[in-house]
Design an enzyme around this catalytic site. Structure first.
Site, PDB file in Angstrom:
ATOM      1  CG  HIS A 126      -1.902  -1.015   1.385  1.00 49.75           C
ATOM      2  ND1 HIS A 126      -2.050  -1.784   2.518  1.00 49.75           N
ATOM      3  CD2 HIS A 126      -2.855  -1.433   0.517  1.00 49.75           C
ATOM      4  CE1 HIS A 126      -3.069  -2.622   2.351  1.00 49.75           C
ATOM      5  NE2 HIS A 126      -3.559  -2.443   1.132  1.00 49.75           N
TER       6      HIS A 126
ATOM      7  CE  LYS B 100     -14.109  -7.698   5.311  1.00 50.35           C
ATOM      8  NZ  LYS B 100     -13.619  -7.304   4.018  1.00 50.35           N
TER       9      LYS B 100
ATOM     10  CB  SER C 170      -4.349  -6.267   4.824  1.00 53.79           C
ATOM     11  OG  SER C 170      -3.950  -5.013   4.354  1.00 53.79           O
TER      12      SER C 170
ATOM     13  NE  ARG D 224      -3.049  -7.749  -4.292  1.00 55.54           N
ATOM     14  CZ  ARG D 224      -3.815  -8.138  -3.296  1.00 55.54           C
ATOM     15  NH1 ARG D 224      -3.289  -8.320  -2.102  1.00 55.54           N
ATOM     16  NH2 ARG D 224      -5.099  -8.363  -3.477  1.00 55.54           N
TER      17      ARG D 224
END
Ligand code: PNS
Length: 161
Positions: free
Chosen positions: A19, A43, A130, A92
């Site tokens: 990030h 969430k 993450s 990615r």
């Protein structure tokens, strides 16, 4: 619409060096970058929103044109609120493409004046997420190579098994 303003939205639970690389590159391209943390009441996530913002701010303290905020609901509504027209996202690998493509298309359909700009993640961070950091930390692995150096201790403490 504010020219030169871009929004980098995400969960950042917690911020990784992947990030950070993207934020730094975004800050090189745009005069102003807002890193916006999604607050999703359905969430909870692992790190509280306030801590995610604090870790982000510390990791990016060398970047004067980057600020931090949280949002809930639709990203396009938040973009409208800021009068911002560019969403920044990292790609990615091909595995990211499908969901990112869908999100960009839906956002564009809901708000045709909002563009999503993708930067390819640096190859050395292509494997990083993450959720992987959380898993490594929770099982007692060393998260130091994966998060900015100045937040390693906080992340380690929060994830300690
Ligand atoms: O870091 P993440 O979890 O990949 O970020 C995903 C995020 C926060 C960018 C995305 O879930 C989002 O924008 N959520 C807000 C809700 C929304 O606008 N949904 C419609 C687009 S599918």
């Amino acid at each position: 619409m504010k020219k030169g303003l871009c929004v980098y939205p995400g969960s950042f639970d917690p911020v990784t060096i992947g990030h950070l690389d993207l934020i730094e590159r975004g800050a090189d391209i745009f005069p102003e970058v807002v890193v916006a943390v999604l607050h999703n009441p359905a969430k909870e996530g692992c790190f509280p929103i306030v801590q995610r913002l604090e870790l982000l701010a510390r990791a990016c303290s060398h970047l004067p044109n980057v600020r931090f905020d949280q949002f809930d609901g639709l990203l396009v509504d938040y973009m409208k609120k800021l009068d911002a027209g560019i969403v920044l996202r990292g790609l990615r690998a091909v595995t990211d493409f499908e969901s990112e493509f869908q999100m960009a298309q839906l956002n564009h359909q809901m708000a045709p004046d909002v563009e999503t700009l993708f930067l390819m993640t640096a190859p050395e961070h292509a494997y990083l997420s993450s959720s992987a950091v959380r898993e490594i930390g929770m099982f007692g692995g060393d998260i130091a190579p994966f998060v900015p150096a100045c937040i390693v201790e906080d992340v380690r403490r929060a994830l300690k098994p």
